[in-house]
Write a protein that holds these residues in place. Structure first.
Motif, short mmCIF file in Angstrom:
data_model
loop_
_atom_site.label_atom_id
_atom_site.label_comp_id
_atom_site.label_asym_id
_atom_site.label_seq_id
_atom_site.Cartn_x
_atom_site.Cartn_y
_atom_site.Cartn_z
N SER A 151 0.86 -1.18 0.00
CA SER A 151 0.00 0.00 0.00
C SER A 151 0.89 1.22 0.00
CB SER A 151 -0.88 -0.02 1.26
OG SER A 151 -1.39 1.27 1.53
N GLU A 152 0.34 2.34 -0.49
CA GLU A 152 1.07 3.61 -0.44
C GLU A 152 1.21 4.09 1.01
OE1 GLU A 152 2.51 5.23 -3.11
OE2 GLU A 152 1.96 3.33 -4.02
N LYS A 153 0.38 3.54 1.90
CA LYS A 153 0.40 4.00 3.29
C LYS A 153 1.58 3.37 4.02
CE LYS A 153 -3.68 5.79 2.56
NZ LYS A 153 -3.76 7.20 2.25
N PRO A 154 2.33 4.17 4.81
CA PRO A 154 3.43 3.57 5.57
C PRO A 154 2.94 2.60 6.64
CG PRO A 154 3.25 5.94 6.03
CD PRO A 154 2.24 5.61 4.97
N GLN A 155 3.84 1.74 7.10
CA GLN A 155 3.54 0.72 8.14
C GLN A 155 2.34 -0.15 7.77
OE1 GLN A 155 3.67 3.87 10.95
NE2 GLN A 155 5.65 3.95 9.96
N THR A 156 2.30 -0.57 6.51
CA THR A 156 1.22 -1.47 6.09
C THR A 156 1.42 -2.85 6.69
OG1 THR A 156 1.03 -0.27 4.01
CG2 THR A 156 0.07 -2.45 4.06
N THR A 157 2.67 -3.32 6.70
CA THR A 157 2.96 -4.67 7.20
C THR A 157 2.93 -4.65 8.72
OG1 THR A 157 4.40 -5.01 5.31
CG2 THR A 157 4.63 -6.57 7.12
N ARG A 158 2.23 -5.64 9.30
CA ARG A 158 2.10 -5.66 10.76
C ARG A 158 2.56 -6.96 11.38
NH1 ARG A 158 -3.82 -3.15 11.52
NH2 ARG A 158 -3.28 -0.96 11.29
N ARG A 159 2.95 -7.92 10.56
CA ARG A 159 3.39 -9.20 11.14
C ARG A 159 4.66 -9.61 10.45
NH1 ARG A 159 -1.83 -10.76 10.22
NH2 ARG A 159 -1.23 -12.19 8.62
N ALA A 160 5.35 -10.58 11.03
CA ALA A 160 6.50 -11.15 10.34
C ALA A 160 5.95 -12.24 9.42
CB ALA A 160 7.48 -11.74 11.35
N ILE A 161 5.86 -11.92 8.14
CA ILE A 161 5.28 -12.86 7.17
C ILE A 161 6.42 -13.56 6.44
CG2 ILE A 161 3.94 -12.98 5.01
CD1 ILE A 161 2.35 -10.55 6.11
N ARG A 162 6.39 -14.88 6.42
CA ARG A 162 7.48 -15.62 5.78
C ARG A 162 7.12 -16.04 4.36
NH1 ARG A 162 7.55 -17.57 11.02
NH2 ARG A 162 9.45 -17.03 12.16
N GLY A 163 7.98 -15.64 3.42
CA GLY A 163 7.82 -16.08 2.04
C GLY A 163 8.96 -17.04 1.71
N ILE A 164 8.67 -18.09 0.99
CA ILE A 164 9.68 -19.13 0.76
C ILE A 164 10.06 -19.18 -0.71
CG2 ILE A 164 10.13 -21.62 0.94
CD1 ILE A 164 7.62 -21.00 3.22
N LEU A 165 11.36 -19.06 -0.97
CA LEU A 165 11.88 -19.05 -2.34
C LEU A 165 12.80 -20.25 -2.53
CD1 LEU A 165 12.50 -17.65 -5.07
CD2 LEU A 165 14.23 -16.31 -3.88
N ASN A 166 12.39 -21.17 -3.41
CA ASN A 166 13.22 -22.34 -3.69
C ASN A 166 14.10 -22.06 -4.90
OD1 ASN A 166 12.36 -24.45 -1.74
ND2 ASN A 166 10.36 -24.03 -2.65
N ARG A 167 15.40 -22.31 -4.74
CA ARG A 167 16.38 -22.14 -5.82
C ARG A 167 17.01 -23.52 -6.07
NH1 ARG A 167 16.44 -17.68 -8.78
NH2 ARG A 167 18.70 -17.49 -8.88
N PRO A 168 17.68 -23.71 -7.23
CA PRO A 168 18.26 -25.03 -7.52
C PRO A 168 19.19 -25.54 -6.41
CG PRO A 168 18.36 -23.63 -9.45
CD PRO A 168 17.85 -22.77 -8.34
N HIS A 169 19.89 -24.62 -5.71
CA HIS A 169 20.87 -25.10 -4.72
C HIS A 169 20.54 -24.68 -3.31
CE1 HIS A 169 23.05 -26.46 -8.16
NE2 HIS A 169 23.11 -25.25 -8.64
N GLY A 170 19.25 -24.46 -3.04
CA GLY A 170 18.90 -24.12 -1.68
C GLY A 170 17.58 -23.39 -1.56
N GLN A 171 17.31 -22.92 -0.35
CA GLN A 171 16.02 -22.29 -0.06
C GLN A 171 16.23 -21.02 0.77
OE1 GLN A 171 13.18 -24.06 2.91
NE2 GLN A 171 12.03 -24.58 1.06
#
Length: 298
Positions: free
Chosen positions: A36-56
Motif C-alpha cells: 500500500s502507499e500507506k506507511p507501516q502497512t505490514t504488521r506481522r512477520a510474514i514468511r515467504g519461501i523461495l526455492n532455488r536449484p541449490h537451496g532455499q
C-alpha cells in the motif's frame, strides 16, 4: 562436484515505503505480503519461501522501522528487532528515487546490533530513476557501512537484478537442507492471508489518519454444501464511530467496493467463487489497549 545446499532466513529493513513487501512478493513469485502507499502497512512477520536449484531462502517481511506513537507501534518495532536478531542475512533497502537521509543513516547504523547477520545494501525502484540517480544512490549507500557483503541496484517491478539478489543472499546462507517442503510459498494461514487481503482493499483511498486504525478479523471460512461457493465472513475493526462511517461510505458504497476488491484476490487464493460478508466494528483506541491488541493478534 555437487553444489552445496544452503538454506536460511533473510529480511529487508528500511524506512516505511521503500518497497520491502513488493520486493518480498517479487522474489517469492506470489503475493504473500500486502502492499500500500500507506506507511507501516505490514504488521506481522510474514514468511515467504523461495526455492532455488541449490537451496532455499525464507524471506521474513517485517513492518518498517518507525518512531512509535502507540502501543501497537512499539510492538511492531519489537517484532522487527526480534526478527533481525534471528536472521542470517539483512538486506538494507533505499529507493533510487530519494536521497539517503537521516532515517536511512539511523537504520544503517542500528545494524551494528546484529553482528550475526551478513548485510547487503539494496537500491530499490531503479525502474523509476535515471542512471545518474542510481549511481548517486549506490555511492551514498555504499558509504553508510564498511561491511556490506554486496551493494545491488534492482527493480522488483521489472524483476531486473532479482536473480542477482537471490543468488547473493543464498551464497551467504549457512549450509543445510531446505527448511520447508517444496511447493510451500508461505507459512501464513489461509485466514491470515484473507484478513490481509481485506485490509489491503480497505486501505485503498482512505485518509491518512485511518490506516493505522484498521484491523481485520476473519470470523469464518466455510465451503457451501452442494456448491462451488465458499462463505467468508470477516470483521473490519476501527477505533471510532466516525471511522466506521468512512469505511462504510454513503449507503454502504465504500464497503461494497472494499468487498469487491478483496473478493477477487480471495477467490484466486481459494480457487472457488466466494460470498464475502463484511461487518465493521468499533473497538475504542485498540492500538493503545494491551487486551484489545492481544485479541486482534498483536
Amino acid at each position: 562436484m555437487t553444489e552445496i545446499e544452503r538454506s536460511g532466513f533473510a529480511t529487508f529493513v528500511g524506512r516505511p515505503n521503500v518497497g520491502k513487501s513488493t520486493l518480498t512478493n517479487a522474489l517469492v513469485g506470489e503475493k504473500i505480503a500486502i502492499t500500500s502507499e500507506k506507511p507501516q502497512t505490514t504488521r506481522r512477520a510474514i514468511r515467504g519461501i523461495l526455492n532455488r536449484p541449490h537451496g532455499q531462502l525464507v524471506i521474513v517481511d517485517t513492518p518498517g522501522i518507525h518512531k512509535p506513537r502507540t502501543l501497537l507501534g512499539e510492538r511492531l518495532n519489537d517484532l522487527v528487532e526480534q526478527v533481525l536478531g534471528d536472521v542470517d542475512v539483512i538486506g538494507f533497502c533505499v529507493p533510487a528515487t530519494e536521497k539517503v537521509g537521516p532515517g536511512d543513516r539511523r537504520i544503517a547504523a542500528s545494524l551494528d546490533g546484529y553482528g550475526r547477520a551478513k548485510k547487503i545494501a539494496i537500491v530499490t525502484k531503479t525502474d523509476a530513476a535515471d542512471r545518474d540517480q542510481i549511481t548517486e544512490r549506490l555511492i551514498e549507500v555504499d558509504a553508510l557501512r564498511e561491511d556490506w557483503a554486496a551493494v545491488i541496484p534492482l527493480s522488483a517491478l521489472t524483476r531486473e537484478q532479482l536473480d542477482v539478489l537471490s543468488d547473493e543472499m543464498l551464497a551467504l546462507m549457512p549450509e543445510g537442507p531446505p527448511l520447508y517442503p517444496e511447493g510451500v510459498v508461505t507459512d501464513e494461514s489461509i485466514e491470515d492471508r484473507i484478513a490481509e487481503m481485506i485490509r489491503e482493499a480497505a486501505l485503498e483511498g482512505v485518509r491518512d489518519e485511518l490506516p493505522h486504525s484498521i484491523a481485520v478479523v476473519v470470523d469464518g471460512v466455510t465451503p457451501r454444501e452442494d456448491s462451488d461457493l465458499t462463505d467468508v465472513h470477516a470483521s473490519i475493526v476501527v477505533e471510532r464511530d466516525s471511522q466506521k462511517a468512512i469505511i462504510i461510505g454513503r449507503k454502504g458504497s465504500r464497503l461494497a467496493e472494499v468487498g469487491a476488491r478483496a473478493r477477487a484476490g480471495i477467490e484466486e487464493l481459494l480457487g472457488t467463487r466466494v460470498f464475502l460478508g463484511l461487518h465493521v466494528k468499533v473497538a475504542k483506541e485498540w492500538q493503545r489497549d494491551p487486551k484489545k491488541l492481544g485479541r486482534l493478534g498483536f
